[in-house]
Design an enzyme around this catalytic site. Sequence first.
Site, PDB file in Angstrom:
ATOM      1  N   GLN A  87       0.809  -1.219   0.000  1.00  0.00           N
ATOM      2  CA  GLN A  87       0.000   0.000   0.000  1.00  0.00           C
ATOM      3  C   GLN A  87       0.844   1.271   0.000  1.00  0.00           C
ATOM      4  O   GLN A  87       0.307   2.372   0.075  1.00  0.00           O
ATOM      5  CB  GLN A  87      -0.933  -0.004   1.219  1.00  0.00           C
ATOM      6  CG  GLN A  87      -1.961  -1.123   1.179  1.00  0.00           C
ATOM      7  CD  GLN A  87      -2.826  -1.167   2.431  1.00  0.00           C
ATOM      8  OE1 GLN A  87      -2.905  -0.217   3.200  1.00  0.00           O
ATOM      9  NE2 GLN A  87      -3.493  -2.297   2.640  1.00  0.00           N
ATOM     10  N   HIS A 152      -1.501   0.224   5.557  1.00  0.00           N
ATOM     11  CA  HIS A 152      -2.152   1.193   6.433  1.00  0.00           C
ATOM     12  C   HIS A 152      -1.244   2.368   6.801  1.00  0.00           C
ATOM     13  O   HIS A 152      -1.082   2.716   7.963  1.00  0.00           O
ATOM     14  CB  HIS A 152      -2.658   0.508   7.716  1.00  0.00           C
ATOM     15  CG  HIS A 152      -3.770  -0.469   7.476  1.00  0.00           C
ATOM     16  ND1 HIS A 152      -4.500  -1.010   8.497  1.00  0.00           N
ATOM     17  CD2 HIS A 152      -4.256  -1.009   6.340  1.00  0.00           C
ATOM     18  CE1 HIS A 152      -5.403  -1.856   8.001  1.00  0.00           C
ATOM     19  NE2 HIS A 152      -5.267  -1.861   6.680  1.00  0.00           N
ATOM     20  N   GLU A 243     -15.995   3.513   8.021  1.00  0.00           N
ATOM     21  CA  GLU A 243     -16.565   4.578   8.848  1.00  0.00           C
ATOM     22  C   GLU A 243     -16.412   5.958   8.226  1.00  0.00           C
ATOM     23  O   GLU A 243     -15.427   6.250   7.552  1.00  0.00           O
ATOM     24  CB  GLU A 243     -15.859   4.610  10.213  1.00  0.00           C
ATOM     25  CG  GLU A 243     -15.977   3.350  11.026  1.00  0.00           C
ATOM     26  CD  GLU A 243     -15.243   3.439  12.352  1.00  0.00           C
ATOM     27  OE1 GLU A 243     -15.382   2.482  13.148  1.00  0.00           O
ATOM     28  OE2 GLU A 243     -14.539   4.443  12.606  1.00  0.00           O
ATOM     29  N   TYR A 253     -11.674   6.822  19.138  1.00  0.00           N
ATOM     30  CA  TYR A 253     -12.640   6.278  18.185  1.00  0.00           C
ATOM     31  C   TYR A 253     -12.686   4.745  18.181  1.00  0.00           C
ATOM     32  O   TYR A 253     -13.388   4.153  17.377  1.00  0.00           O
ATOM     33  CB  TYR A 253     -12.371   6.860  16.794  1.00  0.00           C
ATOM     34  CG  TYR A 253     -12.803   8.314  16.752  1.00  0.00           C
ATOM     35  CD1 TYR A 253     -14.023   8.693  16.210  1.00  0.00           C
ATOM     36  CD2 TYR A 253     -12.011   9.311  17.337  1.00  0.00           C
ATOM     37  CE1 TYR A 253     -14.436  10.012  16.219  1.00  0.00           C
ATOM     38  CE2 TYR A 253     -12.421  10.636  17.351  1.00  0.00           C
ATOM     39  CZ  TYR A 253     -13.636  10.982  16.796  1.00  0.00           C
ATOM     40  OH  TYR A 253     -14.055  12.304  16.826  1.00  0.00           O
ATOM     41  N   TYR A 264     -10.653 -10.348   9.877  1.00  0.00           N
ATOM     42  CA  TYR A 264     -10.707 -11.086   8.619  1.00  0.00           C
ATOM     43  C   TYR A 264     -10.794 -12.592   8.832  1.00  0.00           C
ATOM     44  O   TYR A 264     -11.290 -13.316   7.970  1.00  0.00           O
ATOM     45  CB  TYR A 264      -9.485 -10.750   7.753  1.00  0.00           C
ATOM     46  CG  TYR A 264      -9.579  -9.374   7.135  1.00  0.00           C
ATOM     47  CD1 TYR A 264     -10.477  -9.110   6.111  1.00  0.00           C
ATOM     48  CD2 TYR A 264      -8.773  -8.330   7.582  1.00  0.00           C
ATOM     49  CE1 TYR A 264     -10.570  -7.847   5.535  1.00  0.00           C
ATOM     50  CE2 TYR A 264      -8.857  -7.070   7.015  1.00  0.00           C
ATOM     51  CZ  TYR A 264      -9.760  -6.836   5.998  1.00  0.00           C
ATOM     52  OH  TYR A 264      -9.855  -5.582   5.441  1.00  0.00           O
TER      53      TYR A 264
END
Length: 372
Positions: A87, A152, A243, A253, A264
Amino acid sequence: MASLRVLIPAAALLAACTQTGVSAQSDGARPFKAEVVADLDSPWAMTFLPDGRMLVTEKQGQMLLLSADGKSRAVVSGTLPVDSAGQGALMDVVLHPKFAENKLVYFSFSETGQGGKGVALARGVLQDGAAPALGNVQVIFRATPYLEGNGHYSGRIAFAPDGHLFFTNGERQKFDPAQDPKATLGKVLRLNDDGTPAANNPLAAKGFHPAIWSYGHRNLLGLAFDSAGNLWEQEMGPKGGDEVNLIRPGLNYGWPKASNGDHYDGRDIPDHRAGDGFEPPKVWWNPAISPGGLMIYSGKLFPQWKGDAFIGGLSSKALLRVDLDGTNAKKGDQWDMDARIREVEEGPDGAIWLLEDGGDSQGRLLKLTPAG
């Protein structure tokens, strides 16, 4: 590759995802036409210069300067080495609020460093011309700690109306850092425009890293202020539980202690519930939409959507609209776009611009204008 200009056939798909008390809606037909302006190499983010030209980042590490019509492009030299595995990418690109005076361009990117990999924030001065470049490039903030892995990173940037810079750090698929007060991972950060932690951040006196504004986040891939100065953020949940959050200073949060999705491997995660000490999302999706960029619309071409949020859907291959009403939100439309949508931006004339995340093309740049 030469620019392309064709119209995508109009079609719409009613969103299959649901949320307690709120359902997704569809107009039955796309209320916009989509023009392909250019084809790029796995683009990640874009921003408009005052004259309508565009800066676009690409995953492998190139920054491009495109003409307002997309017909010509030039590589912007001066960016920094990118670790684009997984990523990783050359990520967000944003202009300083006083760009007209200082020509400062901010960008985020993943890199290899001490301890592993992480996301960094840099800025440079745009030197315009036939061979555009970023001069005096400096890394002004690095996530902490750097860790092994390729996921991430997050890396979204947004300037507040008061000039502070907000920056997202993902939790690097490591879960616990999102709750670690000393790590910037899994956090929204509030910085000065030189990358130093802003004064009076809400958790510094409690022993948190001084840059932290909010925490308990997962993979934060959208960040935007509305016209009232509210900060909205969207993030990918695990298996479900994507979200949209209203970001308030000092709040937790919940990730990974609370989520409306599951692990997963099928293990349960406690849902957000009243009294659990965590701030719940304003909107969430199950199954996942895999949200990409976030934009809050303020233009005139689509007056019916003024003040609403737009989200790119990656796995959902969709453009989504979220109705914003003050500090409340609910699902609006979800339009099938037949491609992964990485980025959503508003153009100077109020058109909505999208970056596809590759697939059948390298990654098209689309311009949406009203149908008919």
